[in-house]
Design a protein around this motif. Structure first.
Motif, mmCIF file in Angstrom:
data_model
loop_
_atom_site.group_PDB
_atom_site.id
_atom_site.type_symbol
_atom_site.label_atom_id
_atom_site.label_comp_id
_atom_site.label_asym_id
_atom_site.label_seq_id
_atom_site.Cartn_x
_atom_site.Cartn_y
_atom_site.Cartn_z
ATOM 1 N N TYR A 20 41.696 -63.449 72.769
ATOM 2 C CA TYR A 20 42.212 -62.579 73.817
ATOM 3 C C TYR A 20 41.620 -63.018 75.162
ATOM 4 C CZ TYR A 20 44.183 -58.996 70.715
ATOM 5 O OH TYR A 20 44.955 -58.317 69.801
ATOM 6 N N PRO A 21 42.348 -62.814 76.237
ATOM 7 C CA PRO A 21 41.737 -63.051 77.546
ATOM 8 C C PRO A 21 40.652 -62.011 77.802
ATOM 9 C CG PRO A 21 43.880 -62.011 77.807
ATOM 10 C CD PRO A 21 43.745 -62.342 76.353
ATOM 11 N N PRO A 22 39.704 -62.274 78.681
ATOM 12 C CA PRO A 22 38.656 -61.286 78.977
ATOM 13 C C PRO A 22 39.259 -59.989 79.517
ATOM 14 C CG PRO A 22 38.103 -63.436 79.915
ATOM 15 C CD PRO A 22 39.522 -63.523 79.465
ATOM 16 N N LEU A 23 38.590 -58.886 79.198
ATOM 17 C CA LEU A 23 39.014 -57.598 79.746
ATOM 18 C C LEU A 23 38.781 -57.569 81.253
ATOM 19 C CD1 LEU A 23 37.531 -55.061 77.151
ATOM 20 C CD2 LEU A 23 39.863 -55.947 77.249
ATOM 21 N N HIS A 24 39.628 -56.832 81.951
ATOM 22 C CA HIS A 24 39.456 -56.654 83.395
ATOM 23 C C HIS A 24 38.524 -55.454 83.619
ATOM 24 C CE1 HIS A 24 42.460 -59.648 84.522
ATOM 25 N NE2 HIS A 24 43.169 -59.213 83.495
ATOM 26 N N THR A 25 37.255 -55.683 83.330
ATOM 27 C CA THR A 25 36.285 -54.576 83.325
ATOM 28 C C THR A 25 35.957 -54.047 84.717
ATOM 29 O OG1 THR A 25 34.484 -56.196 83.301
ATOM 30 C CG2 THR A 25 35.231 -55.363 81.171
ATOM 31 N N ASP A 26 36.285 -54.819 85.756
ATOM 32 C CA ASP A 26 35.943 -54.397 87.112
ATOM 33 C C ASP A 26 37.123 -53.746 87.841
ATOM 34 O OD1 ASP A 26 37.364 -56.771 87.115
ATOM 35 O OD2 ASP A 26 36.435 -57.501 88.971
ATOM 36 N N LYS A 27 38.220 -53.492 87.117
ATOM 37 C CA LYS A 27 39.411 -52.923 87.750
ATOM 38 C C LYS A 27 39.551 -51.433 87.422
ATOM 39 C CE LYS A 27 40.365 -57.115 89.030
ATOM 40 N NZ LYS A 27 39.959 -57.592 90.364
ATOM 41 N N ARG A 28 40.121 -50.703 88.352
ATOM 42 C CA ARG A 28 40.356 -49.268 88.145
ATOM 43 C C ARG A 28 41.685 -48.998 87.455
ATOM 44 N NH1 ARG A 28 41.192 -46.721 92.852
ATOM 45 N NH2 ARG A 28 40.889 -44.716 91.828
ATOM 46 N N PHE A 29 42.617 -49.941 87.576
ATOM 47 C CA PHE A 29 43.943 -49.791 86.987
ATOM 48 C C PHE A 29 44.370 -51.139 86.409
ATOM 49 C CE2 PHE A 29 43.546 -46.895 90.550
ATOM 50 C CZ PHE A 29 43.926 -45.672 89.999
ATOM 51 N N VAL A 30 45.038 -51.096 85.248
ATOM 52 C CA VAL A 30 45.539 -52.308 84.607
ATOM 53 C C VAL A 30 46.944 -52.021 84.071
ATOM 54 C CG1 VAL A 30 45.220 -53.997 82.749
ATOM 55 C CG2 VAL A 30 43.223 -53.088 83.958
ATOM 56 N N VAL A 31 47.859 -52.952 84.310
ATOM 57 C CA VAL A 31 49.219 -52.866 83.771
ATOM 58 C C VAL A 31 49.327 -53.793 82.570
ATOM 59 C CG1 VAL A 31 51.654 -53.416 84.176
ATOM 60 C CG2 VAL A 31 50.335 -52.219 85.936
ATOM 61 N N LEU A 32 49.715 -53.244 81.446
ATOM 62 C CA LEU A 32 50.030 -54.013 80.249
ATOM 63 C C LEU A 32 51.508 -53.791 79.958
ATOM 64 C CD1 LEU A 32 46.993 -53.000 77.978
ATOM 65 C CD2 LEU A 32 47.137 -54.922 79.568
ATOM 66 N N SER A 33 52.254 -54.861 79.774
ATOM 67 C CA SER A 33 53.694 -54.699 79.599
ATOM 68 C C SER A 33 54.266 -55.596 78.513
ATOM 69 C CB SER A 33 54.440 -54.985 80.910
ATOM 70 O OG SER A 33 55.845 -54.835 80.739
ATOM 71 N N ASP A 34 55.127 -55.009 77.712
ATOM 72 C CA ASP A 34 55.984 -55.774 76.824
ATOM 73 C C ASP A 34 56.831 -56.722 77.668
ATOM 74 O OD1 ASP A 34 57.625 -56.298 74.387
ATOM 75 O OD2 ASP A 34 59.151 -55.163 75.485
ATOM 76 N N TRP A 35 57.276 -57.788 77.057
ATOM 77 C CA TRP A 35 58.084 -58.790 77.756
ATOM 78 C C TRP A 35 59.573 -58.590 77.503
ATOM 79 C CZ3 TRP A 35 58.631 -62.368 81.338
ATOM 80 C CH2 TRP A 35 59.550 -63.411 81.178
ATOM 81 N N ASP A 36 59.984 -58.741 76.244
ATOM 82 C CA ASP A 36 61.400 -58.779 75.898
ATOM 83 C C ASP A 36 62.086 -57.436 76.053
ATOM 84 O OD1 ASP A 36 62.181 -61.496 74.993
ATOM 85 O OD2 ASP A 36 60.465 -61.224 73.669
ATOM 86 N N GLY A 37 63.091 -57.395 76.918
ATOM 87 C CA GLY A 37 63.844 -56.163 77.133
ATOM 88 C C GLY A 37 63.153 -55.183 78.049
ATOM 89 N N THR A 38 61.935 -55.515 78.486
ATOM 90 C CA THR A 38 61.184 -54.653 79.403
ATOM 91 C C THR A 38 61.046 -55.354 80.752
ATOM 92 O OG1 THR A 38 59.989 -53.665 77.534
ATOM 93 C CG2 THR A 38 59.046 -53.348 79.730
ATOM 94 N N ILE A 39 60.312 -56.463 80.795
ATOM 95 C CA ILE A 39 60.280 -57.277 82.006
ATOM 96 C C ILE A 39 61.599 -58.044 82.152
ATOM 97 C CG2 ILE A 39 59.162 -59.250 83.123
ATOM 98 C CD1 ILE A 39 56.509 -58.274 82.014
ATOM 99 N N THR A 40 62.209 -58.394 81.031
ATOM 100 C CA THR A 40 63.520 -59.027 81.058
ATOM 101 C C THR A 40 64.600 -57.992 80.791
ATOM 102 O OG1 THR A 40 63.489 -59.570 78.694
ATOM 103 C CG2 THR A 40 62.542 -61.187 80.219
#
Length: 269
Positions: A20-40
């Motif tokens: 997995y990529p490192p967690l964004h531990t220094d951020k207050r907000f993080v967007v996680l998104s499905d790809w297929d049918g969501t971003i596309t």
């Protein structure tokens, strides 16, 4: 014997075969998104199955079996993709077909630009295959932005003769890729960020309960399986039609103008 539904919701942490990529531990907000049918605007794996594999009727019946808990996403999805490879379509041919036929949600570029400008990481969490996603993403947003977006997905094993199959991130999970495992480590942090999760279909069911703000894409004339699942299970969520509409809500939450609870109470972005 456990049902497919029980296998998909097994609380035991599945072992990941990929980092997995490192967690964004220094951020207050993080967007996680499905790809297929969501971003596309269209699910690339559905497109391949419908046009290059065994067709839309059998694919739709498989999704209904998943929703009913009689089949796991992992097993049904593998059958979908096997039907494409078995028909003689190589991985490179599939990649080119997707680059020619898959389009971006009309609001995603503006959404991503706003997130980048406001220090909100965007990570793709997909049950598709990373090489296909990366190729289509580069084609749609350009190499520079595509390289900056992390992708957590499955992979593919391609044989010298062109035949290929999916390689699952979590082969022991009924989901193949248990998307909750991209959210739960954030939950365990001493000061966790607010997690926005975007999804649309059966592959997002494992993540649905764990986001702070769950956005569920509503597509006229489409299957809308995640919306059906969340309604059935009583999971609070926001319906959205495109990322332009979602951005209005995300912007207000990040600015402190709207609480997570009040955002979910809106019902529709």
């Amino acid at each position: 014997m456990a049902t497919a539904q029980q296998q998909q919701s097994d609380p035991e942490v599945p072992v990941s075969t990929m980092p997995y990529p490192p967690l964004h531990t220094d951020k207050r907000f993080v967007v996680l998104s499905d790809w297929d049918g969501t971003i596309t605007t269209r699910d690339s794996n559905d497109f391949m199955t419908d046009t290059l594999g065994y067709g839309p009727e059998k694919r739709r019946q498989g999704n209904l079996e998943i929703l009913a808990g009689r089949e796991t996403f992992r097993d049904e999805f593998r059958r979908m993709l096997q039907s494409v490879s078995a028909n003689g379509h190589t991985f490179e041919q599939c990649k080119e077909a997707l680059k020619q036929n898959i389009a971006l949600d009309p609001g995603f570029k503006d959404f991503y630009s706003w997130c980048k400008a406001n220090d909100v990481p965007v990570v793709i969490i997909s049950s598709g295959m990373a090489p296909l996603i990366r190729a289509v993403l580069e084609n749609l947003v350009g190499p520079e932005d595509a390289a900056a977006i992390e992708i957590v997905a499955n992979d593919a094993v391609v044989q010298p003769d062109g035949r290929w199959e999916i390689a699952y991130r979590h082969p022991s999970s009924g989901f193949g890729h248990d998307k909750s495992q991209a959210i739960l480590p954030y939950r365990a942090l001493p000061d966790p960020p607010t997690i926005f999760f975007f999804g649309d279909g059966v592959s997002d069911m494992s993540a649905a309960r764990h986001a702070d703000v769950l956005f569920v894409k509503k597509k006229p004339g489409a299957d809308n399986d995640l919306a059906a699942y969340c309604t059935r299970e009583g999971i609070p969520h926001l319906l959205f039609e495109d990322f332009h509409r979602a951005l209005g809500v995300v912007r207000r939450v990040v600015a402190g103008e709207l609480s997570v609870r009040d955002a979910l109470a809106l019902g529709t972005a």
